[in-house]
Write a protein that holds these residues in place. Structure first.
Motif, mmCIF file in Angstrom:
data_model
loop_
_atom_site.group_PDB
_atom_site.id
_atom_site.type_symbol
_atom_site.label_atom_id
_atom_site.label_comp_id
_atom_site.label_asym_id
_atom_site.label_seq_id
_atom_site.Cartn_x
_atom_site.Cartn_y
_atom_site.Cartn_z
ATOM 1 N N GLU A 270 0.828 -1.206 0.000
ATOM 2 C CA GLU A 270 0.000 0.000 0.000
ATOM 3 C C GLU A 270 0.862 1.255 0.000
ATOM 4 O O GLU A 270 0.550 2.237 -0.680
ATOM 5 C CB GLU A 270 -0.922 -0.012 1.232
ATOM 6 N N LYS A 271 1.961 1.230 0.759
ATOM 7 C CA LYS A 271 2.851 2.400 0.796
ATOM 8 C C LYS A 271 3.461 2.675 -0.579
ATOM 9 O O LYS A 271 3.469 3.818 -1.054
ATOM 10 C CB LYS A 271 3.985 2.160 1.805
ATOM 11 N N LEU A 272 3.990 1.642 -1.212
ATOM 12 C CA LEU A 272 4.686 1.842 -2.482
ATOM 13 C C LEU A 272 3.733 2.154 -3.628
ATOM 14 O O LEU A 272 4.145 2.721 -4.648
ATOM 15 C CB LEU A 272 5.527 0.607 -2.825
ATOM 16 N N LYS A 273 2.457 1.814 -3.455
ATOM 17 C CA LYS A 273 1.463 2.115 -4.493
ATOM 18 C C LYS A 273 1.336 3.620 -4.723
ATOM 19 O O LYS A 273 0.924 4.060 -5.801
ATOM 20 C CB LYS A 273 0.109 1.528 -4.096
ATOM 21 N N VAL A 274 1.713 4.405 -3.721
ATOM 22 C CA VAL A 274 1.674 5.867 -3.835
ATOM 23 C C VAL A 274 2.471 6.342 -5.056
ATOM 24 O O VAL A 274 2.120 7.334 -5.706
ATOM 25 C CB VAL A 274 2.253 6.506 -2.550
ATOM 26 N N PHE A 275 3.529 5.611 -5.405
ATOM 27 C CA PHE A 275 4.432 6.050 -6.475
ATOM 28 C C PHE A 275 4.076 5.478 -7.853
ATOM 29 O O PHE A 275 4.743 5.820 -8.834
ATOM 30 C CB PHE A 275 5.874 5.637 -6.138
ATOM 31 N N ASP A 276 3.057 4.611 -7.933
ATOM 32 C CA ASP A 276 2.822 3.870 -9.173
ATOM 33 C C ASP A 276 2.629 4.772 -10.387
ATOM 34 O O ASP A 276 3.297 4.611 -11.418
ATOM 35 C CB ASP A 276 1.605 2.946 -9.026
ATOM 36 N N GLU A 277 1.704 5.720 -10.298
ATOM 37 C CA GLU A 277 1.394 6.573 -11.454
ATOM 38 C C GLU A 277 2.601 7.417 -11.850
ATOM 39 O O GLU A 277 2.950 7.515 -13.037
ATOM 40 C CB GLU A 277 0.200 7.477 -11.146
ATOM 41 N N LEU A 278 3.262 8.013 -10.875
ATOM 42 C CA LEU A 278 4.423 8.850 -11.155
ATOM 43 C C LEU A 278 5.554 8.026 -11.763
ATOM 44 O O LEU A 278 6.219 8.476 -12.718
ATOM 45 C CB LEU A 278 4.896 9.535 -9.869
ATOM 46 N N THR A 279 5.771 6.819 -11.235
ATOM 47 C CA THR A 279 6.857 5.974 -11.744
ATOM 48 C C THR A 279 6.619 5.582 -13.199
ATOM 49 O O THR A 279 7.552 5.587 -14.011
ATOM 50 C CB THR A 279 7.005 4.709 -10.879
ATOM 51 N N GLU A 280 5.375 5.241 -13.533
ATOM 52 C CA GLU A 280 5.061 4.899 -14.925
ATOM 53 C C GLU A 280 5.397 6.046 -15.865
ATOM 54 O O GLU A 280 5.961 5.840 -16.938
ATOM 55 C CB GLU A 280 3.578 4.541 -15.049
ATOM 56 N N LYS A 281 5.060 7.255 -15.457
ATOM 57 C CA LYS A 281 5.312 8.417 -16.305
ATOM 58 C C LYS A 281 6.815 8.695 -16.425
ATOM 59 O O LYS A 281 7.313 8.984 -17.510
ATOM 60 C CB LYS A 281 4.583 9.642 -15.748
ATOM 61 N N ILE A 282 7.520 8.600 -15.302
ATOM 62 C CA ILE A 282 8.967 8.820 -15.331
ATOM 63 C C ILE A 282 9.647 7.766 -16.196
ATOM 64 O O ILE A 282 10.538 8.079 -16.999
ATOM 65 C CB ILE A 282 9.551 8.832 -13.902
ATOM 66 N N ASP A 283 9.241 6.504 -16.038
ATOM 67 C CA ASP A 283 9.828 5.421 -16.838
ATOM 68 C C ASP A 283 9.702 5.708 -18.333
ATOM 69 O O ASP A 283 10.676 5.579 -19.089
ATOM 70 C CB ASP A 283 9.145 4.091 -16.522
ATOM 71 N N LEU A 284 8.486 6.087 -18.755
ATOM 72 C CA LEU A 284 8.255 6.329 -20.177
ATOM 73 C C LEU A 284 9.005 7.570 -20.642
ATOM 74 O O LEU A 284 9.602 7.581 -21.725
ATOM 75 C CB LEU A 284 6.755 6.468 -20.445
ATOM 76 N N PHE A 285 8.996 8.616 -19.834
ATOM 77 C CA PHE A 285 9.691 9.863 -20.160
ATOM 78 C C PHE A 285 11.184 9.600 -20.381
ATOM 79 O O PHE A 285 11.754 9.989 -21.415
ATOM 80 C CB PHE A 285 9.478 10.861 -19.021
ATOM 81 N N VAL A 286 11.809 8.918 -19.433
ATOM 82 C CA VAL A 286 13.249 8.648 -19.518
ATOM 83 C C VAL A 286 13.565 7.726 -20.689
ATOM 84 O O VAL A 286 14.540 7.932 -21.423
ATOM 85 C CB VAL A 286 13.764 8.046 -18.188
ATOM 86 N N LYS A 287 12.711 6.716 -20.906
ATOM 87 C CA LYS A 287 12.969 5.775 -21.999
ATOM 88 C C LYS A 287 12.910 6.464 -23.363
ATOM 89 O O LYS A 287 13.783 6.265 -24.221
ATOM 90 C CB LYS A 287 11.966 4.615 -21.966
ATOM 91 N N ILE A 288 11.870 7.270 -23.576
ATOM 92 C CA ILE A 288 11.735 7.943 -24.875
ATOM 93 C C ILE A 288 12.919 8.874 -25.107
ATOM 94 O O ILE A 288 13.521 8.873 -26.196
ATOM 95 C CB ILE A 288 10.410 8.729 -24.944
ATOM 96 N N ILE A 289 13.257 9.676 -24.091
ATOM 97 C CA ILE A 289 14.363 10.626 -24.247
ATOM 98 C C ILE A 289 15.676 9.894 -24.505
ATOM 99 O O ILE A 289 16.428 10.239 -25.434
ATOM 100 C CB ILE A 289 14.498 11.526 -22.995
ATOM 101 N N ASN A 290 15.977 8.870 -23.734
ATOM 102 C CA ASN A 290 17.253 8.188 -23.878
ATOM 103 C C ASN A 290 17.335 7.334 -25.140
ATOM 104 O O ASN A 290 18.431 7.049 -25.628
ATOM 105 C CB ASN A 290 17.559 7.354 -22.634
ATOM 106 N N ASP A 291 16.195 6.935 -25.689
ATOM 107 C CA ASP A 291 16.197 6.255 -26.993
ATOM 108 C C ASP A 291 16.495 7.229 -28.123
ATOM 109 O O ASP A 291 17.017 6.834 -29.172
ATOM 110 C CB ASP A 291 14.841 5.580 -27.250
ATOM 111 N N LEU A 292 16.161 8.504 -27.916
ATOM 112 C CA LEU A 292 16.364 9.510 -28.962
ATOM 113 C C LEU A 292 17.736 10.171 -28.874
ATOM 114 O O LEU A 292 18.399 10.388 -29.895
ATOM 115 C CB LEU A 292 15.284 10.589 -28.863
#
Length: 404
Positions: A270-292
């Motif tokens: 339950e504690k770590l679920k707090v970060f789920d939405e933010l982590t998904e967005k950060i993961d995608l943001f970093v992946k797209i940028i670093n792939d480019l």
């Protein structure tokens, strides 16, 4: 409520367009020659839903109709005759037609010859129209994406209320904003942890504390928790975990410890679920940028927001990035972190400052973002590379037929 289609007649006294929004892919692209009103059309939509009626009056068109998914429609009438006569007062009529309900009409008037706007005119806006317009989230990503952001710092005191404004580079502003977002989530995580820790003893002796957990299922869940914590550390959200290490659990766990472990696992999940939405967005943001990006990498830091390093590990200030790199970061950041679900995003010329290879990848990355963030997009572009092989998403803006 969602917009289903947008039509306009006699834009600049010449162009008639009908633009149905793509429901399935949630991405619609308009294209056409310079001067056909692509940017103006996006501006009209943005100004309408932000109640900037006087800006609408100044753009020559006969009428614009917004159709909604539930059958309602909104009609904006702007008399071309009035617009052509520059020195006369101009009037904009907004007609709202709810399905199976009486229509509602509102009239907005332009400033008079002395530039005076009728006092409190927006206060007369019918509540039905006001609620409709405010219920539709519109986000306009304009061509000027990497300039300065105006910051309003409100300082109030009993003796000297003041409002101070200053400008900050957009990259710096968004880096700071991301750091604030991460720390806000950390504060939420801390508050939830304290709350769960206080109630832990009472829940430990609850008859349903075990909740059917077995040694095998708990060991598996602990592995998942460890992996999730490690990922949050790698992402830049959490510091290296100081929690108990359950990597070396005994083969057999007695009933009392099994119950305690079961409650601990549920609390940690339950504690770590707090970060789920933010982590998904950060993961995608970093992946797209670093792939480019070539020869440099982006990482996230809870104090600084964005950190860029060269291949050799040297820190690289954001202002040293190329114009195209800064455009890409700001564009992606706004879509992932600034936009609410079910918003209609208007993007004007996403191709600006982007290499052809990046333009061809743009729609692929955009589809990943829309699936995660859940919004709709209307794009105005000149670039065939942005469209790539997705001509099925496009609507060509055509002018009237010319006489031979």
């Amino acid at each position: 409520m969602k917009i289903e289609s947008i039509s306009i007649t006699k834009l600049f006294g010449t162009f008639d367009y009908n633009i149905p929004l793509n429901k399935k892919d949630r991405i619609t692209i308009i294209h056409g020659p310079n001067g056909y009103g692509k940017t103006v059309l996006l501006t009209l939509i943005h100004d309408l839903f932000n109640l900037n009626f006087l800006k609408l009056i100044d753009i020559p068109f006969l009428d614009m109709v917004i159709n909604f998914h539930n059958g309602d429609h909104l009609k904006i009438i702007n008399s071309l005759d009035q617009i052509i006569k520059e020195n006369e007062k101009k009037e904009l009529v907004i007609e709202y037609y709810p399905l199976k309900k009486p229509s509602v009409i509102y009239k907005a008037t332009s400033p008079n010859k002395k530039g005076i706007v009728p006092k409190d005119e927006k206060e007369n806006l019918p509540i039905e129209i006001k609620e409709l317009l405010e219920s539709i989230n519109i986000n306009f990503i304009e061509t000027q994406r990497t300039g300065d952001k105006k910051i309003i710092d409100k300082k109030q005191s009993m003796l000297n209320p003041a409002e101070i404004s200053f400008h900050q580079p957009m990259m710096k502003f968004y880096a700071n904003e991301l750091a604030r977002t991460i720390n806000k989530k950390l504060a939420e995580y801390g508050a939830l942890s304290q709350s769960l820790d206080r109630s832990y003893p009472a829940r430990l002796f609850n008859k349903d504390a075990r909740n059917g957990s077995t040694q095998e299922s708990l060991k598996e869940q602990l592995k998942e928790l460890e992996a999730k914590r490690n990922h949050l550390v790698d992402v830049g959200i959490l510091d290296a975990s100081l929690d108990m290490d359950f990597k070396e659990l005994p083969q057999e766990i007695d009933e009392n410890n099994l119950t305690a472990l079961s409650v601990y696992v549920r609390d940690s999940q339950e504690k770590l679920k707090v970060f789920d939405e933010l982590t998904e967005k950060i993961d995608l943001f970093v992946k797209i940028i670093n792939d480019l990006f070539l020869f440099k990498k982006l990482s996230i830091n809870k104090e600084k927001g964005f950190i860029f390093k060269t291949e050799s590990g040297t820190d690289l200030p954001a202002k040293k990035l190329s114009s195209g790199e800064q455009h890409e970061i700001v564009l992606l950041y706004e879509m992932l972190f600034e936009v609410k679900p079910n918003t209609l995003i208007l993007i004007d010329e996403p191709e600006l400052s982007l290499h052809v290879i990046w333009q061809r990848k743009f729609l692929e990355d955009l589809q990943k973002i829309t699936r995660l963030a859940g919004f709709d997009v209307l794009i105005a572009t000149h670039s065939p590379q942005i469209i790539n092989d997705r001509w099925d998403l496009t609507i060509e803006l055509e002018g009237p037929a010319r006489e031979e």
